[in-house]
Scaffold this motif. Structure first.
Motif, PDB file in Angstrom:
ATOM      1  N   ALA A  55       1.038  -1.179  -0.040  1.00  0.00           N
ATOM      2  CA  ALA A  55       0.098  -0.076   0.121  1.00  0.00           C
ATOM      3  C   ALA A  55       0.822   1.167   0.010  1.00  0.00           C
ATOM      4  O   ALA A  55       1.866   1.207   0.392  1.00  0.00           O
ATOM      5  N   GLY A  57       0.647   5.654   0.560  1.00  0.00           N
ATOM      6  CA  GLY A  57      -0.101   6.546   0.898  1.00  0.00           C
ATOM      7  C   GLY A  57       0.201   7.738  -0.308  1.00  0.00           C
ATOM      8  O   GLY A  57      -0.173   7.950  -1.464  1.00  0.00           O
ATOM      9  N   TYR A  62      11.392   8.848   2.638  1.00  0.00           N
ATOM     10  CA  TYR A  62      12.511   8.952   1.821  1.00  0.00           C
ATOM     11  C   TYR A  62      12.781   7.853   0.863  1.00  0.00           C
ATOM     12  O   TYR A  62      13.510   7.947   0.053  1.00  0.00           O
ATOM     13  N   LEU A  65      10.108   2.383   1.469  1.00  0.00           N
ATOM     14  CA  LEU A  65       9.276   1.540   2.363  1.00  0.00           C
ATOM     15  C   LEU A  65       7.761   1.633   1.679  1.00  0.00           C
ATOM     16  O   LEU A  65       6.760   0.979   1.961  1.00  0.00           O
ATOM     17  N   SER A  96      -8.143   6.751   4.682  1.00  0.00           N
ATOM     18  CA  SER A  96      -6.915   6.579   4.925  1.00  0.00           C
ATOM     19  C   SER A  96      -5.995   7.602   3.925  1.00  0.00           C
ATOM     20  O   SER A  96      -4.686   7.697   4.392  1.00  0.00           O
ATOM     21  N   GLU A 120       6.607  16.875   6.980  1.00  0.00           N
ATOM     22  CA  GLU A 120       5.933  16.500   5.765  1.00  0.00           C
ATOM     23  C   GLU A 120       4.544  16.538   5.660  1.00  0.00           C
ATOM     24  O   GLU A 120       3.995  15.488   5.921  1.00  0.00           O
ATOM     25  N   SER A 124       0.132  11.068   4.042  1.00  0.00           N
ATOM     26  CA  SER A 124      -1.127  10.626   4.217  1.00  0.00           C
ATOM     27  C   SER A 124      -1.526  10.098   5.504  1.00  0.00           C
ATOM     28  O   SER A 124      -0.513   9.911   6.326  1.00  0.00           O
ATOM     29  N   ALA A 128       1.296   8.029   7.901  1.00  0.00           N
ATOM     30  CA  ALA A 128       1.712   8.348   9.378  1.00  0.00           C
ATOM     31  C   ALA A 128       1.591   7.605  10.372  1.00  0.00           C
ATOM     32  O   ALA A 128       2.232   7.365  11.159  1.00  0.00           O
ATOM     33  N   CYS A 130       1.557   3.819   9.537  1.00  0.00           N
ATOM     34  CA  CYS A 130       2.356   2.689   9.585  1.00  0.00           C
ATOM     35  C   CYS A 130       3.851   3.214   9.982  1.00  0.00           C
ATOM     36  O   CYS A 130       4.497   2.113   9.987  1.00  0.00           O
ATOM     37  N   VAL A 335      11.008  20.977   0.070  1.00  0.00           N
ATOM     38  CA  VAL A 335      11.725  19.653  -0.459  1.00  0.00           C
ATOM     39  C   VAL A 335      11.961  19.540  -1.833  1.00  0.00           C
ATOM     40  O   VAL A 335      13.027  19.181  -2.309  1.00  0.00           O
ATOM     41  N   ARG A 382      15.543  16.591  17.605  1.00  0.00           N
ATOM     42  CA  ARG A 382      14.323  16.705  18.172  1.00  0.00           C
ATOM     43  C   ARG A 382      14.191  15.856  19.560  1.00  0.00           C
ATOM     44  O   ARG A 382      15.092  15.104  19.501  1.00  0.00           O
TER      45      ARG A 382
HETATM   46  C1  LIG Z   1      10.292  16.711   3.907  1.00  0.00           C
HETATM   47  C2  LIG Z   1      10.113  15.575   4.415  1.00  0.00           C
HETATM   48  C3  LIG Z   1      10.010  15.858   5.947  1.00  0.00           C
HETATM   49  C4  LIG Z   1       9.437  14.764   6.937  1.00  0.00           C
HETATM   50  N1  LIG Z   1       9.333  14.957   8.142  1.00  0.00           N
HETATM   51  C5  LIG Z   1       9.036  13.751   9.104  1.00  0.00           C
HETATM   52  C6  LIG Z   1       8.967  14.209  10.461  1.00  0.00           C
HETATM   53  O1  LIG Z   1       8.826  15.150  10.835  1.00  0.00           O
HETATM   54  N2  LIG Z   1       8.365  13.047  11.381  1.00  0.00           N
HETATM   55  C7  LIG Z   1       8.449  11.958  10.559  1.00  0.00           C
HETATM   56  O2  LIG Z   1       8.160  11.008  11.557  1.00  0.00           O
HETATM   57  N3  LIG Z   1       8.452  11.782   9.484  1.00  0.00           N
HETATM   58  C8  LIG Z   1       9.082  12.613   8.321  1.00  0.00           C
HETATM   59  N4  LIG Z   1       8.957  12.393   6.989  1.00  0.00           N
HETATM   60  C9  LIG Z   1       8.561  11.089   6.778  1.00  0.00           C
HETATM   61  C10 LIG Z   1       7.250  10.967   6.109  1.00  0.00           C
HETATM   62  O3  LIG Z   1       6.199  11.653   6.995  1.00  0.00           O
HETATM   63  C11 LIG Z   1       6.712   9.686   6.549  1.00  0.00           C
HETATM   64  O4  LIG Z   1       7.373   8.708   5.750  1.00  0.00           O
HETATM   65  C12 LIG Z   1       5.313   9.245   6.367  1.00  0.00           C
HETATM   66  O5  LIG Z   1       5.007   7.876   6.390  1.00  0.00           O
HETATM   67  C13 LIG Z   1       4.903   9.452   4.700  1.00  0.00           C
HETATM   68  O6  LIG Z   1       3.662   9.305   4.384  1.00  0.00           O
HETATM   69  P1  LIG Z   1       2.967   8.739   3.259  1.00  0.00           P
HETATM   70  O7  LIG Z   1       1.286   9.060   3.252  1.00  0.00           O
HETATM   71  O8  LIG Z   1       3.573   9.502   2.028  1.00  0.00           O
HETATM   72  O9  LIG Z   1       3.327   7.366   3.186  1.00  0.00           O
HETATM   73  P2  LIG Z   1       4.221   6.395   2.095  1.00  0.00           P
HETATM   74  O10 LIG Z   1       5.651   6.718   1.962  1.00  0.00           O
HETATM   75  O11 LIG Z   1       3.097   6.445   0.932  1.00  0.00           O
HETATM   76  O12 LIG Z   1       4.005   4.850   3.142  1.00  0.00           O
HETATM   77  C14 LIG Z   1       4.637   4.847   4.117  1.00  0.00           C
HETATM   78  C15 LIG Z   1       4.297   3.387   4.767  1.00  0.00           C
HETATM   79  O13 LIG Z   1       2.951   3.553   4.989  1.00  0.00           O
HETATM   80  C16 LIG Z   1       2.262   2.425   4.358  1.00  0.00           C
HETATM   81  N5  LIG Z   1       0.804   2.616   4.141  1.00  0.00           N
HETATM   82  C17 LIG Z   1       0.724   3.820   3.213  1.00  0.00           C
HETATM   83  N6  LIG Z   1      -0.677   3.950   2.957  1.00  0.00           N
HETATM   84  C18 LIG Z   1      -1.206   2.630   3.619  1.00  0.00           C
HETATM   85  C19 LIG Z   1      -2.532   1.947   3.732  1.00  0.00           C
HETATM   86  N7  LIG Z   1      -3.548   2.619   3.376  1.00  0.00           N
HETATM   87  N8  LIG Z   1      -2.560   0.704   4.170  1.00  0.00           N
HETATM   88  C20 LIG Z   1      -1.339   0.124   4.696  1.00  0.00           C
HETATM   89  N9  LIG Z   1      -0.365   0.801   4.866  1.00  0.00           N
HETATM   90  C21 LIG Z   1      -0.089   1.995   3.995  1.00  0.00           C
HETATM   91  C22 LIG Z   1       3.423   2.007   3.282  1.00  0.00           C
HETATM   92  O14 LIG Z   1       3.365   0.535   2.603  1.00  0.00           O
HETATM   93  C23 LIG Z   1       4.537   2.339   3.886  1.00  0.00           C
HETATM   94  O15 LIG Z   1       4.960   1.178   4.765  1.00  0.00           O
HETATM   95  C24 LIG Z   1       9.186  13.359   6.327  1.00  0.00           C
HETATM   96  C25 LIG Z   1       9.504  13.225   5.016  1.00  0.00           C
HETATM   97  C26 LIG Z   1       9.740  14.377   4.296  1.00  0.00           C
HETATM   98  C27 LIG Z   1       9.950  14.024   2.740  1.00  0.00           C
END
Ligand SMILES: Cc1cc2nc3c(=O)[nH]c(=O)nc-3n(C[C@H](O)[C@H](O)[C@H](O)COP(=O)(O)OP(=O)(O)OC[C@H]3O[C@@H](n4cnc5c(N)ncnc54)[C@H](O)[C@@H]3O)c2cc1C
Length: 488
Positions: A55, A57, A62, A65, A96, A120, A124, A128, A130, A335, A382
């Motif tokens: 899945a 989001g 980065y 995953l 979600s 970031e 989603s 957040a 997972c 970013v 942090r």
């Molecule tokens: C500029 C920047 C700043 C950031 N700052 C922070 C910060 O301050 N603190 C922090 O903790 N992180 C931070 N991150 C990381 C980011 O917030 C996390 O990686 C977050 O998980 C990204 O969410 P996404 O929706 O893009 O998830 P994705 O990258 O799409 O997925 C993340 C994980 O969730 C799983 N997933 C997604 N959707 C589902 C679903 N519906 N069901 C089951 N599994 C699912 C995916 O398989 C994967 O394992 C930052 C990233 C960037 C690029």
């Protein structure tokens, strides 16, 4: 009779998908479902043809995953509706794929906020959950886990399960990097705030001792904080930093005025992004060239930044009032241009260490960075608090987030320095944030997260055929198919 080849659902197609900074390129069978039925259709199809599902989001992690090379990706970004908003209880139920910034847009004018939001803001809700992300308020409000009231999980067998905080699976699904099922929706607890504004104080600290002393005070007096650290300062100046601390303040305005102020705030964030992109378009090659001389350029920049903040403190310009949106999220709007400038070889590593040995850990980790041919371009500290999820990054302590952009000729030596950072972190009982990782080996992962075995045991029960996985899960060896030898 010949068995029929299953038909690929019409909304699935093979596409190239890259990691956020473009350093990892994959090809996946991508589906962007709009309904639970479509999610089930994907599950059924993938089971029939024997491919796995990851899945995804917003794809704002980065590393790898949310990638699944050669297999299926379930892009949940179109399932992004608000299901219910209970203003009195301060709870919101959303699909979600909804992004955190959209939750802010829906509730912030009602004087509500979502704690533990990562920088970031385009992440989603499921992403957040997972990755059990953390915000600049992590020492107050913990990780995202603490904001979740309940969630709905679609299991590998197509059934749905409601999981609240008391459910035995809660601590496995939250932080479980999507390995147990598809999160369909979640109810989140929001927090009341006096206004959408915060007072920001910029507090320079000349060394690691001053940094930790100031942080101890800030953790009592403020609501959120993030520390810019000069990874190039050495000797008595090791740990030189500037603490950016924020506290919510009163600001009287009617609801309609608040809406207008916030609307202007969102527009400003978007303009900020456009400005970054325009800057990159005009001066990208020059900026990249400047950054090529990384060590002297960053060293100079860090010194000037620190001196500027000291000067601001002396002249009474080190505090101001601004929208939390800006303090919390502006960096995430920076970013794309930042990565365009730095190029696709970069990667991020975020490491925690316990509070009790924070001084020694900071000195050691910064020392390792300085010994690298390409020290980090940015270093952020942090404060955190303990968290009980099985794969949980947060603990009672601090984290350092390093962003590396090694030159081609330094990739191997730079990677060796990162291995030393990881070893030092593990030796100190710390963790590595999976949401930012693209370098951990399975051997390192097992040392960092010994409770992965509990997660795998649950996975074997819920997903015996290993339908849900990802490139990261395979890389770090957290995959039921790869781990058949584990005891039942
Ligand atoms: C500029 C920047 C700043 C950031 N700052 C922070 C910060 O301050 N603190 C922090 O903790 N992180 C931070 N991150 C990381 C980011 O917030 C996390 O990686 C977050 O998980 C990204 O969410 P996404 O929706 O893009 O998830 P994705 O990258 O799409 O997925 C993340 C994980 O969730 C799983 N997933 C997604 N959707 C589902 C679903 N519906 N069901 C089951 N599994 C699912 C995916 O398989 C994967 O394992 C930052 C990233 C960037 C690029």
């Amino acid at each position: 009779m010949q068995s029929e080849t299953p038909t690929i659902p019409s909304f699935m197609e093979w596409k190239e998908v890259t990691s956020l900074v473009g350093s990892i390129r994959t090809r996946s069978l991508v589906a962007r479902p709009r309904t639970i039925e479509q999610c089930r259709e994907v599950l059924a199809y993938c089971r029939q043809v024997g491919i796995t599902i990851c899945a995804r989001g917003a794809g704002r992690g980065y590393g790898d995953l949310a990638l699944n090379d050669g297999h299926a990706l379930l892009d949940m970004s179109a399932m992004n509706r608000i299901i219910e908003f209970d203003e009195e209880a301060g709870q919101i139920t959303v699909e979600s794929g909804m992004r955190l910034i959209d939750i802010y847009q829906a509730v912030h004018h009602d004087l509500l906020t979502l704690p533990a939001s990562p920088t970031e803001s385009h992440s989603s809700v499921a992403g957040a959950i997972c990755a059990n992300v953390n915000g600049k308020d992590a020492w107050h409000h913990g990780s995202f886990a603490r904001q979740i009231v309940r969630l709905t999980l679609l299991l590998a067998n197509g059934e749905t399960l409601t999981i609240d905080r008391s459910h035995e699976l809660f601590r496995a699904v939250v932080g479980g990097i999507g390995l147990l099922g598809i999160i369909l929706d979640a109810t989140l607890q929001l927090k009341p705030i006096p206004s959408p504004f915060v007072e920001i104080n910029r507090l320079p600290a000349p060394n690691v001792d001053a940094l930790l002393e100031t942080m101890a005070q800030v953790e009592k007096s403020h609501d959120a904080a993030v520390v810019w650290v000069d990874a190039y300062a050495r000797g008595r100046k090791t740990g030189r930093s500037v603490i950016h601390a924020a506290k919510w303040i009163e600001h009287h305005a009617s609801e309609s005025d608040r809406r207008q102020i916030l609307e202007a705030g969102y527009e400003r964030l978007e303009k900020h992004r456009q400005f970054g992109l325009a800057l990159h378009e005009k001066f990208g090659p020059i900026l990249s060239l400047i950054l090529y001389a990384q060590r002297p350029v960053m060293n100079l920049f860090n010194r000037l930044y620190y001196l500027g903040c000291r000067l601001a403190l002396l002249t009474g310009y080190s505090s101001n009032t601004e929208l939390f949106l800006r303090f919390g999220f502006e960096a995430s709007f920076t970013v794309p241009p930042a990565h365009l400038v730095c190029g696709p070889r970069g990667y991020t590593v975020q490491l925690t260490f316990p509070r009790s040995s924070a001084r020694e850990a900071i000195v050691e980790l910064l020392g390792i960075c300085r010994s690298s041919p390409c020290p980090p371009v940015t270093t952020i500290l942090r404060a955190h608090k303990a968290d009980e999820c099985l794969i949980s990054f947060s603990e009672d302590g601090y984290s350092l987030n390093f962003e590396f952009h090694p030159k081609t000729q330094h990739e191997t030596t730079s990677r060796q320095a990162v291995d030393r950072l990881i070893d030092a972190t593990v030796r100190r009982g710390g963790k590595i944030h999976l949401a930012k990782d693209q370098v951990l080996t399975s051997e390192q992962f097992y040392r960092v997260y010994p409770r992965y075995q509990e997660l795998l045991a649950i996975k074997r029960r819920l997903d015996p055929d290993g339908l849900f996985t990802s490139d990261l899960a395979r890389r770090v060896g957290i995959d039921t198919v790869l781990n058949k030898q584990l005891p039942e």
